[in-house]
Design an enzyme around this catalytic site. Structure first.
Site, PDB file in Angstrom:
ATOM      1  N   SER A 235       0.817  -1.222   0.000  1.00 53.04           N
ATOM      2  CA  SER A 235       0.000   0.000   0.000  1.00 53.04           C
ATOM      3  C   SER A 235       0.845   1.265   0.000  1.00 53.04           C
ATOM      4  O   SER A 235       1.721   1.429   0.849  1.00 53.04           O
ATOM      5  CB  SER A 235      -0.858   0.061   1.268  1.00 53.04           C
ATOM      6  OG  SER A 235      -1.733  -1.004   1.305  1.00 53.04           O
TER       7      SER A 235
ATOM      8  N   HIS B 182      -3.637   0.375  -4.345  1.00 52.66           N
ATOM      9  CA  HIS B 182      -2.861  -0.860  -4.456  1.00 52.66           C
ATOM     10  C   HIS B 182      -2.295  -1.093  -5.855  1.00 52.66           C
ATOM     11  O   HIS B 182      -1.552  -2.025  -6.074  1.00 52.66           O
ATOM     12  CB  HIS B 182      -3.701  -2.074  -4.039  1.00 52.66           C
ATOM     13  CG  HIS B 182      -3.838  -2.204  -2.556  1.00 52.66           C
ATOM     14  ND1 HIS B 182      -3.093  -3.077  -1.809  1.00 52.66           N
ATOM     15  CD2 HIS B 182      -4.602  -1.536  -1.689  1.00 52.66           C
ATOM     16  CE1 HIS B 182      -3.417  -2.942  -0.524  1.00 52.66           C
ATOM     17  NE2 HIS B 182      -4.340  -2.014  -0.431  1.00 52.66           N
TER      18      HIS B 182
ATOM     19  N   HIS C 113      -5.905  -9.381  -2.022  1.00 52.26           N
ATOM     20  CA  HIS C 113      -6.000  -9.808  -0.623  1.00 52.26           C
ATOM     21  C   HIS C 113      -7.163 -10.770  -0.427  1.00 52.26           C
ATOM     22  O   HIS C 113      -8.162 -10.702  -1.146  1.00 52.26           O
ATOM     23  CB  HIS C 113      -6.212  -8.587   0.274  1.00 52.26           C
ATOM     24  CG  HIS C 113      -5.135  -7.550   0.154  1.00 52.26           C
ATOM     25  ND1 HIS C 113      -5.135  -6.605  -0.839  1.00 52.26           N
ATOM     26  CD2 HIS C 113      -4.016  -7.337   0.890  1.00 52.26           C
ATOM     27  CE1 HIS C 113      -4.060  -5.845  -0.717  1.00 52.26           C
ATOM     28  NE2 HIS C 113      -3.366  -6.258   0.325  1.00 52.26           N
TER      29      HIS C 113
ATOM     30  N   TYR D  72      -9.231 -10.597   1.911  1.00 57.45           N
ATOM     31  CA  TYR D  72     -10.423  -9.883   2.375  1.00 57.45           C
ATOM     32  C   TYR D  72     -11.255  -9.342   1.212  1.00 57.45           C
ATOM     33  O   TYR D  72     -12.396  -8.946   1.406  1.00 57.45           O
ATOM     34  CB  TYR D  72     -10.060  -8.763   3.363  1.00 57.45           C
ATOM     35  CG  TYR D  72      -9.160  -7.669   2.825  1.00 57.45           C
ATOM     36  CD1 TYR D  72      -9.626  -6.732   1.910  1.00 57.45           C
ATOM     37  CD2 TYR D  72      -7.851  -7.565   3.255  1.00 57.45           C
ATOM     38  CE1 TYR D  72      -8.812  -5.729   1.423  1.00 57.45           C
ATOM     39  CE2 TYR D  72      -7.019  -6.559   2.778  1.00 57.45           C
ATOM     40  CZ  TYR D  72      -7.504  -5.649   1.865  1.00 57.45           C
ATOM     41  OH  TYR D  72      -6.687  -4.658   1.380  1.00 57.45           O
ATOM     42  N   GLU D  73     -10.678  -9.314  -0.002  1.00 57.96           N
ATOM     43  CA  GLU D  73     -11.459  -8.903  -1.171  1.00 57.96           C
ATOM     44  C   GLU D  73     -12.260 -10.078  -1.719  1.00 57.96           C
ATOM     45  O   GLU D  73     -13.022  -9.918  -2.668  1.00 57.96           O
ATOM     46  CB  GLU D  73     -10.528  -8.396  -2.277  1.00 57.96           C
ATOM     47  CG  GLU D  73      -9.717  -7.166  -1.908  1.00 57.96           C
ATOM     48  CD  GLU D  73      -8.622  -6.888  -2.934  1.00 57.96           C
ATOM     49  OE1 GLU D  73      -8.917  -6.304  -3.977  1.00 57.96           O
ATOM     50  OE2 GLU D  73      -7.470  -7.295  -2.685  1.00 57.96           O
TER      51      GLU D  73
ATOM     52  N   ALA E  60       2.380  -2.504   4.138  1.00 57.63           N
ATOM     53  CA  ALA E  60       2.141  -1.519   5.197  1.00 57.63           C
ATOM     54  C   ALA E  60       1.617  -2.311   6.388  1.00 57.63           C
ATOM     55  O   ALA E  60       0.868  -3.285   6.213  1.00 57.63           O
ATOM     56  CB  ALA E  60       1.106  -0.501   4.743  1.00 57.63           C
TER      57      ALA E  60
ATOM     58  N   MET F 296      -2.272  -7.421   6.604  1.00 55.22           N
ATOM     59  CA  MET F 296      -3.267  -8.293   5.956  1.00 55.22           C
ATOM     60  C   MET F 296      -2.736  -8.917   4.672  1.00 55.22           C
ATOM     61  O   MET F 296      -3.516  -9.229   3.769  1.00 55.22           O
ATOM     62  CB  MET F 296      -4.531  -7.473   5.644  1.00 55.22           C
ATOM     63  CG  MET F 296      -5.126  -6.768   6.842  1.00 55.22           C
ATOM     64  SD  MET F 296      -6.451  -5.655   6.325  1.00 55.22           S
ATOM     65  CE  MET F 296      -6.627  -4.641   7.812  1.00 55.22           C
ATOM     66  N   SER F 297      -1.432  -9.063   4.566  1.00 51.03           N
ATOM     67  CA  SER F 297      -0.870  -9.601   3.317  1.00 51.03           C
ATOM     68  C   SER F 297       0.396 -10.392   3.623  1.00 51.03           C
ATOM     69  O   SER F 297       0.633 -10.779   4.767  1.00 51.03           O
ATOM     70  CB  SER F 297      -0.549  -8.445   2.360  1.00 51.03           C
ATOM     71  OG  SER F 297       0.511  -7.665   2.874  1.00 51.03           O
TER      72      SER F 297
ATOM     73  N   ASN G 201       1.180   3.040  10.774  1.00 53.41           N
ATOM     74  CA  ASN G 201       0.390   3.524  11.930  1.00 53.41           C
ATOM     75  C   ASN G 201       0.755   2.641  13.116  1.00 53.41           C
ATOM     76  O   ASN G 201       1.315   1.555  12.938  1.00 53.41           O
ATOM     77  CB  ASN G 201      -1.112   3.389  11.627  1.00 53.41           C
ATOM     78  CG  ASN G 201      -1.492   1.957  11.289  1.00 53.41           C
ATOM     79  OD1 ASN G 201      -1.292   1.506  10.155  1.00 53.41           O
ATOM     80  ND2 ASN G 201      -1.991   1.225  12.268  1.00 53.41           N
TER      81      ASN G 201
ATOM     82  N   HIS H  43      -7.624   3.993   6.622  1.00 54.49           N
ATOM     83  CA  HIS H  43      -6.889   3.565   5.430  1.00 54.49           C
ATOM     84  C   HIS H  43      -6.156   4.759   4.814  1.00 54.49           C
ATOM     85  O   HIS H  43      -5.050   4.616   4.283  1.00 54.49           O
ATOM     86  CB  HIS H  43      -7.858   2.941   4.427  1.00 54.49           C
ATOM     87  CG  HIS H  43      -7.185   2.387   3.204  1.00 54.49           C
ATOM     88  ND1 HIS H  43      -6.236   1.379   3.254  1.00 54.49           N
ATOM     89  CD2 HIS H  43      -7.291   2.710   1.889  1.00 54.49           C
ATOM     90  CE1 HIS H  43      -5.810   1.112   2.032  1.00 54.49           C
ATOM     91  NE2 HIS H  43      -6.430   1.902   1.187  1.00 54.49           N
TER      92      HIS H  43
END
Ligand code: HPA
Length: 292
Positions: free
Chosen positions: A53, A84, A106, A108-109, A136, A230-231, A254, A266
């Site tokens: 990201s 992305h 991902h 989550y998609e 990230a 998440m990756s 973050n 995000h």
């Protein structure tokens, strides 16, 4: 059974030939890239880089770049999340040819693990031996601050899924894969030598797409995670199984929930990525020079 979970044998059903196996899809994607990029160009690639990201601007600085959108490669999935990106850019940094994936898909998609790793598997199938996976991540460990770069020493795959399940496909590695050294010690050492102040730590990969609760972040800290995202974990697993040398780097975009007083967004992840992109560009450029 989902197509991804099928192994090497083509399947025939009542209606004739059914969907391609995972290996066939990787092979078709590979021949598509050979058509577009030429075997000589691909053979010269010393490193593939997955840009996380906000980090895709790195690819814009490549010399003599050739860009192939994911949409133009058979069977490659197309990332949907804003920021992305989504193309393969092959070009040179400090005279070293690299292949950048300016995005990833991902779970989550709604993608399957095999789809999330198909691009890197294709590059490995074409002979690329070294991979730098960037992402990230939310910082968990004491001392991490937004904007830090953390070299991955190991990971916790907490997605509950794996790209290696299903009928065994020997071309993708052994059935029971050793994961003692998923992240190459030698490459990590080279990466760490590229800049003072780089951090090291263990990355926890979660399904997402929601960020964690503060209780989950406390749990992750107890489990030994230094950062959360998440990756990356599935790509690292698939590449390790295929015998590639993998190095990972998280941009701490973050502080994870509960560690930071602020709610997570995000936009913050993307913004920190933009600010850190120039540092990342220097680090990766230096890294490419070192491993040439
Ligand atoms: N949690 C999970 N994934 C992330 C985060 C986070 O705090 N930041 C960037 N990706």
């Amino acid at each position: 059974m989902h197509d991804c979970l099928r192994g090497g044998r083509p399947r025939f059903g009542a209606g004739g030939m059914s969907a391609a196996t995972e290996l066939e899809q990787v092979e078709r994607a590979a021949s598509c890239l050979v058509d577009k990029l030429s075997p000589a160009c691909l053979a010269d690639v010393k490193l593939a880089i997955v840009l996380g990201s906000g980090l895709k601007t790195f690819a814009a600085g490549l010399e003599d770049a050739i860009e192939v959108p994911f949409a133009d490669v058979s069977h490659w999935p197309n990332p949907a999340v804003e920021g992305h990106g989504g193309s393969l850019v092959v070009g040179a940094v400090r005279g070293v040819r690299v292949a950048c994936l300016t995005g990833r898909v991902h779970l989550y998609e709604g993608w399957q693990p095999c789809e999330a790793v198909r691009c890197v598997r294709t590059l490995r199938h074409l002979g690329v031996g070294r991979f730098l996976l960037t992402n990230a991540a939310g910082g968990i460990a004491d001392g991490l601050v937004a904007g830090d770069l953390m070299v991955l020493t190991d990971h916790l795959n907490l997605t509950g899924q794996s790209p290696l399940t299903g009928e065994h496909e020997p071309a993708f590695g052994p059935r029971f894969t050793d994961q003692s050294n998923v992240y190459s010690t030698e490459l990590s050492r080279e990466l760490l030598a590229c800049r003072d102040g780089l951090k090291t730590g263990c990355y926890a990969g979660l399904l997402g797409p929601s960020y964690e609760t503060p209780a989950e972040v406390r749990m992750l800290k107890t489990l030994g995670a230094d950062a959360v995202g998440m990756s990356t974990v599935h790509e690292a697993m698939a590449l390790n199984a295929m015998g590639a040398d993998v190095v990972g780097m998280s941009l701490i975009s973050n502080l994870a929930a509960g560690i930071s007083k602020q709610p997570l967004s995000h936009d913050e992840v993307i913004e920190t990525g933009k600010h850190a992109a120039s540092v990342m560009t220097q680090v990766v450029g230096e890294f490419c020079g070192r491993i040439a």
